[in-house]
Design a protein around this motif. Sequence first.
Motif, short mmCIF file in Angstrom:
data_model
loop_
_atom_site.label_atom_id
_atom_site.label_comp_id
_atom_site.label_asym_id
_atom_site.label_seq_id
_atom_site.Cartn_x
_atom_site.Cartn_y
_atom_site.Cartn_z
N PRO A 13 -79.53 -74.86 75.80
CA PRO A 13 -80.58 -75.61 75.09
C PRO A 13 -81.95 -75.51 75.77
CG PRO A 13 -78.62 -76.97 75.46
CD PRO A 13 -78.49 -75.76 76.33
N VAL A 14 -82.95 -75.26 74.95
CA VAL A 14 -84.35 -75.27 75.39
C VAL A 14 -85.12 -76.20 74.45
CG1 VAL A 14 -86.39 -73.90 75.92
CG2 VAL A 14 -84.12 -72.88 76.17
N GLU A 78 -77.38 -80.57 79.53
CA GLU A 78 -78.36 -79.97 80.45
C GLU A 78 -79.26 -79.06 79.64
OE1 GLU A 78 -77.98 -76.45 83.43
OE2 GLU A 78 -77.18 -78.23 84.46
N CYS A 79 -80.54 -78.98 80.02
CA CYS A 79 -81.48 -78.17 79.24
C CYS A 79 -82.71 -77.84 80.07
CB CYS A 79 -81.90 -78.91 77.97
SG CYS A 79 -82.77 -80.47 78.28
N ILE A 80 -83.47 -76.89 79.55
CA ILE A 80 -84.85 -76.67 79.99
C ILE A 80 -85.74 -77.44 79.03
CG2 ILE A 80 -86.70 -74.96 80.20
CD1 ILE A 80 -84.56 -72.89 80.87
N VAL A 102 -82.02 -82.21 83.16
CA VAL A 102 -83.12 -81.24 83.19
C VAL A 102 -82.92 -80.24 84.32
CG1 VAL A 102 -85.62 -80.94 83.37
CG2 VAL A 102 -84.69 -82.99 82.26
N SER A 103 -82.76 -78.97 83.98
CA SER A 103 -82.58 -77.93 85.00
C SER A 103 -83.92 -77.36 85.46
CB SER A 103 -81.68 -76.81 84.47
OG SER A 103 -82.24 -76.23 83.30
N HIS A 104 -84.79 -77.05 84.51
CA HIS A 104 -86.10 -76.47 84.80
C HIS A 104 -87.09 -77.01 83.78
CE1 HIS A 104 -83.88 -73.63 87.31
NE2 HIS A 104 -83.10 -73.39 86.27
N ILE A 105 -88.38 -76.92 84.10
CA ILE A 105 -89.38 -77.45 83.18
C ILE A 105 -90.52 -76.45 82.98
CG2 ILE A 105 -88.87 -79.86 83.75
CD1 ILE A 105 -91.41 -79.94 85.44
N GLY A 106 -91.23 -76.62 81.88
CA GLY A 106 -92.43 -75.85 81.61
C GLY A 106 -93.58 -76.79 81.29
N LEU A 107 -94.69 -76.60 81.98
CA LEU A 107 -95.92 -77.37 81.73
C LEU A 107 -96.94 -76.40 81.15
CD1 LEU A 107 -96.07 -79.42 85.06
CD2 LEU A 107 -95.03 -80.09 82.87
N ILE A 108 -97.25 -76.59 79.89
CA ILE A 108 -98.12 -75.66 79.18
C ILE A 108 -99.43 -76.38 78.85
CG2 ILE A 108 -98.32 -74.21 77.11
CD1 ILE A 108 -95.19 -74.08 77.22
N HIS A 109 -100.49 -75.97 79.55
CA HIS A 109 -101.77 -76.68 79.46
C HIS A 109 -101.55 -78.17 79.68
CE1 HIS A 109 -103.62 -72.99 78.05
NE2 HIS A 109 -102.68 -72.89 77.14
N ILE A 252 -87.08 -68.30 81.03
CA ILE A 252 -85.73 -68.74 80.67
C ILE A 252 -84.70 -67.73 81.18
CG2 ILE A 252 -84.18 -69.36 78.79
CD1 ILE A 252 -86.68 -70.03 77.10
N GLU A 253 -85.01 -66.45 81.00
CA GLU A 253 -84.06 -65.40 81.40
C GLU A 253 -83.84 -65.41 82.92
OE1 GLU A 253 -83.71 -60.54 81.14
OE2 GLU A 253 -85.14 -61.59 79.85
#
Length: 257
Positions: A13-14, A78-80, A102-109, A252-253
């Motif tokens: 899941p993302v 579990e997800c990103i 939460v395994s990893h996160i993305g902060l976009i602007h 993600i990859e």
Amino acid sequence: MTIHYEVSGKGYPVVFLHGYGETHKIWDHYREKLSNKYKVITPDLPGFGKSDSLPYEHSLDMVANSIYDCLKKLNVAECIIMGHSLGGYITLEIAKRFPNIVSHIGLIHSSALADTEEKKEGREKSIEFIQRHGVEKFIESFVPMLFHENHRDKLQETIQAIVEEGSKIPEKTLTDYMLAMRDRSDSLDFIKEFEGSILYVYGEEDPSIPVALSKSQIKFMKHPYLKNLPKTGHMGMFEEEAEVLQAISKFIEVTHK
């Protein structure tokens, strides 16, 4: 309360969270492109789009709770999670409060910093504008300025679509979230300790988060994956869609080999 969401695909899941004045629709292209490999979930934050409003004063931790509850109902263990702007603030709150999911996160602007005094004043002025002139006039003036001037003409249809969706948002939702963003604490201690990877996408010409502030946070991240976008404002997922999609796909990859 009901959280509206779209789900496409199967696999890991993302989750993508939209920003202020937006809805889940800003991630439609990303959901379509990534759903061939992953289960992609795009909720409307409470009060935006088709989601119910919170029945009390908004705070980012309460919003985080509502998104977490939604993910649990979807049996996400579990997800990103990635978020644009406000969505990034909420991503940080979810990761703080519910680290097991939460395994990893993305902060976009987005930013792990609290508002500066100047930014707080700007938010208060925005609230006054909304209350005086209404949602539609605010959104019409707010959204185009998030795009770098070099991109506004070619993305006019996109801008208009965001304005049309944003104009439907209740006034109270906009003012409550503005206050919640103004009053949030910083998350630097969290990103110093966070063991997961952080995708950090920032625009060199972002009018909302100056590039110097963006760059100042990188040294605190244990495992940063960086994507800087020259001549790009606050809306890189549209302004430089191919580059941002590629950065997200690689992130993600790499984090799930």
